[in-house]
Each structure stands twice: as structure tokens, then as C-alpha cells.
Design a protein around this motif. Sequence first.
Motif, PDB file in Angstrom:
ATOM      1  N   PRO A  45       5.801  -6.298  10.648  1.00 38.46           N
ATOM      2  CA  PRO A  45       6.050  -6.586   9.236  1.00 38.46           C
ATOM      3  C   PRO A  45       6.754  -5.437   8.498  1.00 38.46           C
ATOM      4  O   PRO A  45       7.613  -5.668   7.652  1.00 38.46           O
ATOM      5  CB  PRO A  45       4.649  -6.822   8.653  1.00 38.46           C
ATOM      6  N   GLU A  46       6.402  -4.204   8.857  1.00 43.98           N
ATOM      7  CA  GLU A  46       7.071  -3.059   8.230  1.00 43.98           C
ATOM      8  C   GLU A  46       8.529  -2.985   8.657  1.00 43.98           C
ATOM      9  O   GLU A  46       9.416  -2.711   7.839  1.00 43.98           O
ATOM     10  CB  GLU A  46       6.350  -1.763   8.595  1.00 43.98           C
ATOM     11  N   ALA A  49      10.432  -5.414   6.668  1.00 50.35           N
ATOM     12  CA  ALA A  49      10.633  -4.937   5.302  1.00 50.35           C
ATOM     13  C   ALA A  49      11.813  -3.968   5.237  1.00 50.35           C
ATOM     14  O   ALA A  49      12.650  -4.053   4.333  1.00 50.35           O
ATOM     15  CB  ALA A  49       9.361  -4.267   4.784  1.00 50.35           C
ATOM     16  N   GLN A  83       3.969   3.753   5.851  1.00 47.81           N
ATOM     17  CA  GLN A  83       2.638   3.765   5.257  1.00 47.81           C
ATOM     18  C   GLN A  83       2.250   5.180   4.850  1.00 47.81           C
ATOM     19  O   GLN A  83       2.635   6.161   5.504  1.00 47.81           O
ATOM     20  CB  GLN A  83       1.607   3.203   6.242  1.00 47.81           C
ATOM     21  N   GLU A 107      -2.362  -3.751  -0.171  1.00 48.79           N
ATOM     22  CA  GLU A 107      -1.054  -4.171  -0.676  1.00 48.79           C
ATOM     23  C   GLU A 107      -0.482  -3.232  -1.727  1.00 48.79           C
ATOM     24  O   GLU A 107       0.523  -3.536  -2.342  1.00 48.79           O
ATOM     25  CB  GLU A 107      -1.103  -5.603  -1.208  1.00 48.79           C
ATOM     26  N   TYR A 109       1.341   0.258  -3.209  1.00 47.08           N
ATOM     27  CA  TYR A 109       2.478   1.067  -2.771  1.00 47.08           C
ATOM     28  C   TYR A 109       2.782   2.115  -3.833  1.00 47.08           C
ATOM     29  O   TYR A 109       2.277   2.048  -4.952  1.00 47.08           O
ATOM     30  CB  TYR A 109       3.715   0.193  -2.523  1.00 47.08           C
ATOM     31  N   GLY A 126       3.532   2.570   1.447  1.00 42.78           N
ATOM     32  CA  GLY A 126       2.592   1.482   1.274  1.00 42.78           C
ATOM     33  C   GLY A 126       1.218   1.866   1.772  1.00 42.78           C
ATOM     34  O   GLY A 126       1.083   2.702   2.662  1.00 42.78           O
ATOM     35  N   ASP A 128      -0.612  -0.342   3.212  1.00 46.05           N
ATOM     36  CA  ASP A 128      -0.671  -1.140   4.430  1.00 46.05           C
ATOM     37  C   ASP A 128       0.704  -1.784   4.615  1.00 46.05           C
ATOM     38  O   ASP A 128       1.640  -1.471   3.867  1.00 46.05           O
ATOM     39  CB  ASP A 128      -1.795  -2.191   4.359  1.00 46.05           C
ATOM     40  N   ARG A 130       1.836  -4.822   4.061  1.00 42.37           N
ATOM     41  CA  ARG A 130       2.299  -5.582   2.899  1.00 42.37           C
ATOM     42  C   ARG A 130       2.671  -4.660   1.742  1.00 42.37           C
ATOM     43  O   ARG A 130       3.581  -4.951   0.971  1.00 42.37           O
ATOM     44  CB  ARG A 130       1.254  -6.615   2.484  1.00 42.37           C
ATOM     45  N   LEU A 133       6.183  -3.654   2.304  1.00 42.01           N
ATOM     46  CA  LEU A 133       7.081  -4.746   1.901  1.00 42.01           C
ATOM     47  C   LEU A 133       7.250  -4.780   0.387  1.00 42.01           C
ATOM     48  O   LEU A 133       8.375  -4.846  -0.126  1.00 42.01           O
ATOM     49  CB  LEU A 133       6.542  -6.081   2.401  1.00 42.01           C
ATOM     50  N   PHE A 134       6.144  -4.723  -0.349  1.00 36.75           N
ATOM     51  CA  PHE A 134       6.222  -4.777  -1.804  1.00 36.75           C
ATOM     52  C   PHE A 134       6.930  -3.547  -2.367  1.00 36.75           C
ATOM     53  O   PHE A 134       7.656  -3.635  -3.358  1.00 36.75           O
ATOM     54  CB  PHE A 134       4.832  -4.927  -2.415  1.00 36.75           C
TER      55      PHE A 134
END
Length: 157
Positions: A45-46, A49, A83, A107, A109, A126, A128, A130, A133-134
Motif C-alpha cells: 500500500p505504501e 501511495a 512511516q 491513519e 500523518y 505516516g 501506518d 494508510r 497514503l493520506f
Amino acid sequence: MSYRILWSHVILGVLYAFGVLGARADAPLDFFDAVVVIPPGLSVPEAHAVEMLVDEVAARSLARWTVQQSWPNGDVPVVAVGQQSALESFGGNLGAGVTPAAPEKPEGYRLKSMEGRGAATVFVLGNDARGVLFGCGRLLRELRMTREAVVLDGPID
């Protein structure tokens, strides 16, 4: 024109000339030729992103950011993404100056811009996957992009 008005114009002109007035402390940070630095072992997922960030910058400008796991030599702008817990592995010399701004929440960041290595640097950290991503999404919203420029209008923290 009275002497008082004339002198005030002269003084203002001198202050502008010497940069006392009109100079912004938060001058724009140029990221057009930036390199994206990531930690080793980025999760899927990272990695998505980071790919989204690079692709969106390319779609909105002529900038082609490269992604690598080591800091570039010289005066190259850096976008460091990962992270918070992995900051020591990819933060370089500036990573020690980035401390968490808030309690670790899922979640969450943090974006932090810095100067100090001859070029602009922005950290996207981040809590984590997510959060990474955010954070990348927030950086996209903060950047001002044209075909010839990718600029952060001022420091961000």
C-alpha cells in the motif's frame, strides 16, 4: 509633496531594496527536479501511495520524479516518504530534526518541510500505511503545479 511624505517614500524604497520589506520568510520551495526517497521494505500500500504521488505530479506537470532508497548527492530537492517508525532508515541527516507532532493515531500523518542541505526537503510521514497514503494525498493538494513548476508555496509543518 511635503518633505514628510517624500522621506517616507524614500525610506520605504530603501527597505524594499534591502529586502527588509516585501521579502517573504516563507519563500516558495521548488520541487520540480525532486527525488523521492523511500525506506527499504516499503509495504505494497505504501508503494502504491508513492506511485500515485509520482504519477499525479507527472500528469500535472512536466516533472518526472525518480524514486530511490538513498539520498541524492548535491542540491537536489527531496520528497521523503514512509512511516514515522522507519524514519531512521531513510531520513538522512535531516530525519533527526523531525519529531512527531501528535500522538500516534491510526491513519495519521505529518508533512514537514525543511531546508538545510542546499535544496528543499519535505517529509511525508505516516503512522501506518494508510497514513502514508493520506499524507501523499495532502502533499498533492499543497503543491502548486504547472507544466513548468512544482512548488510548495511556503514551509509546511
